[in-house]
Scaffold this motif. Structure first.
Motif, PDB file in Angstrom:
ATOM      1  N   TYR A  81      -1.499  34.640  20.605  1.00  0.00           N
ATOM      2  CA  TYR A  81      -1.450  34.921  22.049  1.00  0.00           C
ATOM      3  C   TYR A  81      -1.019  33.571  22.584  1.00  0.00           C
ATOM      4  O   TYR A  81      -0.141  33.532  23.703  1.00  0.00           O
ATOM      5  CB  TYR A  81      -3.004  35.278  22.689  1.00  0.00           C
ATOM      6  CG  TYR A  81      -2.932  35.450  23.932  1.00  0.00           C
ATOM      7  CD1 TYR A  81      -2.687  36.785  24.504  1.00  0.00           C
ATOM      8  CD2 TYR A  81      -3.249  34.496  24.813  1.00  0.00           C
ATOM      9  CE1 TYR A  81      -2.599  36.927  25.907  1.00  0.00           C
ATOM     10  CE2 TYR A  81      -3.556  34.645  26.174  1.00  0.00           C
ATOM     11  CZ  TYR A  81      -3.143  35.765  26.813  1.00  0.00           C
ATOM     12  OH  TYR A  81      -2.996  36.039  28.134  1.00  0.00           O
TER      13      TYR A  81
ATOM     14  N   PHE B 240       2.275  33.252  25.093  1.00  0.00           N
ATOM     15  CA  PHE B 240       2.003  33.305  26.316  1.00  0.00           C
ATOM     16  C   PHE B 240       1.846  31.972  27.067  1.00  0.00           C
ATOM     17  O   PHE B 240       1.590  31.896  28.453  1.00  0.00           O
ATOM     18  CB  PHE B 240       1.098  34.430  26.660  1.00  0.00           C
ATOM     19  CG  PHE B 240       1.119  35.534  26.363  1.00  0.00           C
ATOM     20  CD1 PHE B 240       1.818  36.623  27.339  1.00  0.00           C
ATOM     21  CD2 PHE B 240       0.910  36.303  25.281  1.00  0.00           C
ATOM     22  CE1 PHE B 240       2.137  37.837  27.129  1.00  0.00           C
ATOM     23  CE2 PHE B 240       1.124  37.503  24.906  1.00  0.00           C
ATOM     24  CZ  PHE B 240       1.870  38.449  25.578  1.00  0.00           C
TER      25      PHE B 240
ATOM     26  N   LEU C 232       4.716  43.999  27.830  1.00  0.00           N
ATOM     27  CA  LEU C 232       4.292  42.957  26.902  1.00  0.00           C
ATOM     28  C   LEU C 232       5.371  42.327  26.153  1.00  0.00           C
ATOM     29  O   LEU C 232       5.763  41.172  26.268  1.00  0.00           O
ATOM     30  CB  LEU C 232       3.132  43.101  26.317  1.00  0.00           C
ATOM     31  CG  LEU C 232       1.688  43.460  26.951  1.00  0.00           C
ATOM     32  CD1 LEU C 232       0.649  43.790  25.797  1.00  0.00           C
ATOM     33  CD2 LEU C 232       1.506  41.946  27.460  1.00  0.00           C
TER      34      LEU C 232
ATOM     35  N   VAL D 226       8.031  40.435  28.389  1.00  0.00           N
ATOM     36  CA  VAL D 226       7.802  39.199  29.074  1.00  0.00           C
ATOM     37  C   VAL D 226       7.697  38.254  27.845  1.00  0.00           C
ATOM     38  O   VAL D 226       8.099  36.984  28.024  1.00  0.00           O
ATOM     39  CB  VAL D 226       6.591  39.195  29.964  1.00  0.00           C
ATOM     40  CG1 VAL D 226       6.448  40.213  30.978  1.00  0.00           C
ATOM     41  CG2 VAL D 226       5.251  39.550  28.938  1.00  0.00           C
ATOM     42  N   THR D 227       7.568  38.763  26.524  1.00  0.00           N
ATOM     43  CA  THR D 227       7.605  37.667  25.570  1.00  0.00           C
ATOM     44  C   THR D 227       8.987  37.794  25.091  1.00  0.00           C
ATOM     45  O   THR D 227       9.467  36.598  24.188  1.00  0.00           O
ATOM     46  CB  THR D 227       6.681  38.207  24.237  1.00  0.00           C
ATOM     47  OG1 THR D 227       7.093  39.635  23.915  1.00  0.00           O
ATOM     48  CG2 THR D 227       5.045  38.068  24.780  1.00  0.00           C
TER      49      THR D 227
ATOM     50  N   ASN E 282       9.511  30.647  28.842  1.00  0.00           N
ATOM     51  CA  ASN E 282       8.489  31.478  28.988  1.00  0.00           C
ATOM     52  C   ASN E 282       7.722  31.588  30.303  1.00  0.00           C
ATOM     53  O   ASN E 282       6.558  31.738  30.379  1.00  0.00           O
ATOM     54  CB  ASN E 282       7.419  31.049  27.766  1.00  0.00           C
ATOM     55  CG  ASN E 282       6.860  29.842  28.269  1.00  0.00           C
ATOM     56  OD1 ASN E 282       7.194  29.176  29.054  1.00  0.00           O
ATOM     57  ND2 ASN E 282       5.707  29.361  27.419  1.00  0.00           N
TER      58      ASN E 282
ATOM     59  N   ALA F 138       6.140  34.820  30.660  1.00  0.00           N
ATOM     60  CA  ALA F 138       5.179  35.264  29.693  1.00  0.00           C
ATOM     61  C   ALA F 138       3.745  34.513  30.278  1.00  0.00           C
ATOM     62  O   ALA F 138       2.792  34.810  30.451  1.00  0.00           O
ATOM     63  CB  ALA F 138       5.305  34.492  28.351  1.00  0.00           C
ATOM     64  N   ARG F 139       4.025  33.546  30.823  1.00  0.00           N
ATOM     65  CA  ARG F 139       3.067  32.688  31.514  1.00  0.00           C
ATOM     66  C   ARG F 139       2.480  33.405  32.712  1.00  0.00           C
ATOM     67  O   ARG F 139       1.334  33.396  33.133  1.00  0.00           O
ATOM     68  CB  ARG F 139       3.428  31.167  32.071  1.00  0.00           C
ATOM     69  CG  ARG F 139       3.285  30.383  30.969  1.00  0.00           C
ATOM     70  CD  ARG F 139       3.542  28.687  31.672  1.00  0.00           C
ATOM     71  NE  ARG F 139       5.222  28.664  31.445  1.00  0.00           N
ATOM     72  CZ  ARG F 139       5.550  28.020  32.369  1.00  0.00           C
ATOM     73  NH1 ARG F 139       5.053  27.554  33.655  1.00  0.00           N
ATOM     74  NH2 ARG F 139       6.954  27.952  32.662  1.00  0.00           N
TER      75      ARG F 139
ATOM     76  N   CYS G  80       2.336  36.492  33.002  1.00  0.00           N
ATOM     77  CA  CYS G  80       1.660  37.487  32.182  1.00  0.00           C
ATOM     78  C   CYS G  80       0.144  37.246  32.169  1.00  0.00           C
ATOM     79  O   CYS G  80      -0.968  37.881  32.360  1.00  0.00           O
ATOM     80  CB  CYS G  80       2.411  38.150  31.405  1.00  0.00           C
ATOM     81  SG  CYS G  80       1.608  39.395  30.371  1.00  0.00           S
ATOM     82  N   ALA G  81       0.104  36.045  31.340  1.00  0.00           N
ATOM     83  CA  ALA G  81      -1.108  35.351  31.065  1.00  0.00           C
ATOM     84  C   ALA G  81      -1.837  34.800  32.290  1.00  0.00           C
ATOM     85  O   ALA G  81      -3.113  35.206  32.278  1.00  0.00           O
ATOM     86  CB  ALA G  81      -0.935  34.036  30.375  1.00  0.00           C
TER      87      ALA G  81
ATOM     88  N   ILE H  15      -4.232  37.568  33.948  1.00  0.00           N
ATOM     89  CA  ILE H  15      -5.489  37.678  33.225  1.00  0.00           C
ATOM     90  C   ILE H  15      -6.514  36.486  33.806  1.00  0.00           C
ATOM     91  O   ILE H  15      -7.602  36.895  34.401  1.00  0.00           O
ATOM     92  CB  ILE H  15      -5.413  37.488  31.737  1.00  0.00           C
ATOM     93  CG1 ILE H  15      -4.819  38.761  31.109  1.00  0.00           C
ATOM     94  CG2 ILE H  15      -7.115  37.604  31.248  1.00  0.00           C
ATOM     95  CD1 ILE H  15      -4.673  38.764  29.683  1.00  0.00           C
TER      96      ILE H  15
ATOM     97  N   ASP I  92     -11.221  30.149  29.402  1.00  0.00           N
ATOM     98  CA  ASP I  92     -10.289  30.012  28.164  1.00  0.00           C
ATOM     99  C   ASP I  92     -11.277  30.921  26.877  1.00  0.00           C
ATOM    100  O   ASP I  92     -10.642  31.117  26.339  1.00  0.00           O
ATOM    101  CB  ASP I  92     -10.257  28.661  27.773  1.00  0.00           C
ATOM    102  CG  ASP I  92      -8.861  27.837  28.327  1.00  0.00           C
ATOM    103  OD1 ASP I  92      -8.376  28.781  29.007  1.00  0.00           O
ATOM    104  OD2 ASP I  92      -8.806  26.840  28.202  1.00  0.00           O
TER     105      ASP I  92
ATOM    106  N   VAL J 242     -10.643  34.659  27.528  1.00  0.00           N
ATOM    107  CA  VAL J 242      -9.372  35.068  27.059  1.00  0.00           C
ATOM    108  C   VAL J 242      -9.202  35.077  25.507  1.00  0.00           C
ATOM    109  O   VAL J 242      -8.860  35.983  24.848  1.00  0.00           O
ATOM    110  CB  VAL J 242      -8.148  33.874  27.383  1.00  0.00           C
ATOM    111  CG1 VAL J 242      -7.054  34.371  26.853  1.00  0.00           C
ATOM    112  CG2 VAL J 242      -8.247  34.204  29.088  1.00  0.00           C
ATOM    113  N   ASP J 243      -9.641  33.817  24.827  1.00  0.00           N
ATOM    114  CA  ASP J 243      -9.833  33.968  23.271  1.00  0.00           C
ATOM    115  C   ASP J 243     -10.210  35.068  22.641  1.00  0.00           C
ATOM    116  O   ASP J 243      -9.967  35.636  21.547  1.00  0.00           O
ATOM    117  CB  ASP J 243     -10.144  32.570  22.732  1.00  0.00           C
ATOM    118  CG  ASP J 243      -8.996  31.718  22.833  1.00  0.00           C
ATOM    119  OD1 ASP J 243      -8.091  31.761  23.123  1.00  0.00           O
ATOM    120  OD2 ASP J 243      -9.478  30.526  22.379  1.00  0.00           O
TER     121      ASP J 243
ATOM    122  N   ALA K  52      -7.086  37.936  23.990  1.00  0.00           N
ATOM    123  CA  ALA K  52      -6.161  37.745  23.084  1.00  0.00           C
ATOM    124  C   ALA K  52      -6.332  38.867  21.795  1.00  0.00           C
ATOM    125  O   ALA K  52      -5.062  39.232  21.354  1.00  0.00           O
ATOM    126  CB  ALA K  52      -6.349  36.211  22.444  1.00  0.00           C
TER     127      ALA K  52
ATOM    128  N   VAL L  48      -4.374  42.074  23.261  1.00  0.00           N
ATOM    129  CA  VAL L  48      -3.129  41.725  23.255  1.00  0.00           C
ATOM    130  C   VAL L  48      -2.314  41.886  21.886  1.00  0.00           C
ATOM    131  O   VAL L  48      -1.507  42.565  21.498  1.00  0.00           O
ATOM    132  CB  VAL L  48      -2.651  40.681  23.880  1.00  0.00           C
ATOM    133  CG1 VAL L  48      -1.135  40.412  23.945  1.00  0.00           C
ATOM    134  CG2 VAL L  48      -3.054  40.912  25.465  1.00  0.00           C
TER     135      VAL L  48
END
Lengths: 188, 188
Positions: free
Chosen positions: A160, A164, B107, B110-111, B116, B119-120, B122-123, B126, B148, B151-152, B156, B159
């Motif tokens: 991830y 991202f 997804l 964006v990747t 990126n 992608a950022r 998109c992150a 969240i 963080d 997210v992890d 993550a 996704v």
């Protein structure tokens, strides 16, 4: 244990596949990815575009297949004497490979395909290798976390963040994930 | 709090951007993604291709920008009275959106871009929303895990499984991740 290959070949067919893979690698080394087309690849490999479409369906799948081949594991995984150490060594190696620009573009290529066969092969690279580490742990009579939990706790966050985030995770981050994974296992 | 938009516009510029976004959506509704080209989009939007290249750089970035716009949060996040409940509600909503074929292709788009930035963004969708939930928790004098870690532990793996697995995660899986995240927080 063998890694599942999405596209099986042999003999002449294997030689044609290899020449197409080589053509893709050569073209990607000298061109922007978005400028590479199926007719260009076909010309360089000495095949017709229809050979490529028949075998791979579309350009994205061919790019993903080539990208995956570069990362098929061929070397042995380090045996550190414990599951904890083995997973850490593999996770650090994975970060090295996938955090590189070649690795990141491989991850992008495999997720960009319409069917997700290539994405599954990419995920299987991880689970297949973790299975090897799990078998070693079993042989040592050592408990280890379920493979799915190892993927969720360690590998999913790494992938991830590679895909991202602004910057790649570092070794401290990976060590912390591995520690958390092993702590959950001994608590559970 | 506003969501960072990668490409800022106003007035005529905004109208041009909107017509280009609309052209992309129309074309994607009627064509295979791999058949859509910058000249086709330009023609449909009534602009020159160079207008598109100047603003987005390449097709992948334009597709990602359009995809992101569809998922910019516009509705309020459910207030369930606890951080646990709020995160669960948001995680389930995220799975609904991103597990759809539209979400998955967002997804991927964006990747797929070379820089990126998309992608950022998109992150950030969240983390920005989790920040709103964290502010609510603070107002309630309720402890909550570091963003963080949320997210992890939760996002993550969701996704990762949406992008790489054969089938989408289900609600039980998401509930389990949320429970684990909150358990780690109360243990730590």
């Amino acid at each position: 244990m063998t890694i599942h290959k999405g596209i099986r070949t042999g003999g002449r067919s294997a030689r044609v596949q290899q020449s197409i893979h080589d053509a893709v690698k050569d073209l990607l080394a000298s061109h922007e990815r978005s400028d590479v087309t199926v007719p260009m690849i076909a010309q360089k490999a000495g095949v017709t575009p229809s050979t490529i479409y028949r075998r791979w369906g579309d350009l994205a799948t061919l790019l993903a297949d080539v990208a995956l081949e570069r990362f098929e594991p061929d070397e042995k995984l380090a045996d550190t004497g414990s599951f904890h150490g083995d997973v850490l060594a593999y996770a650090e190696q994975y970060l090295d490979e996938m955090g590189s620009s070649l690795g990141r573009s491989m991850l992008r290529d495999v997720t960009a395909t319409d069917d997700n066969q290539c994405a599954r092969r990419c995920a299987e690279m991880i689970t297949t290798r973790l299975q090897v580490l799990a078998e070693r742990a079993t042989a040592r009579n050592e408990p280890y976390p379920p493979i799915d939990r190892v993927v969720d706790i360690i590998f999913a966050p790494m992938v991830y963040r590679i895909l991202f985030s602004e910057k790649n995770p570092d070794t401290d981050y990976v060590r912390d994930l591995v520690d958390r994974c092993m702590a959950e296992n001994s608590a559970g």
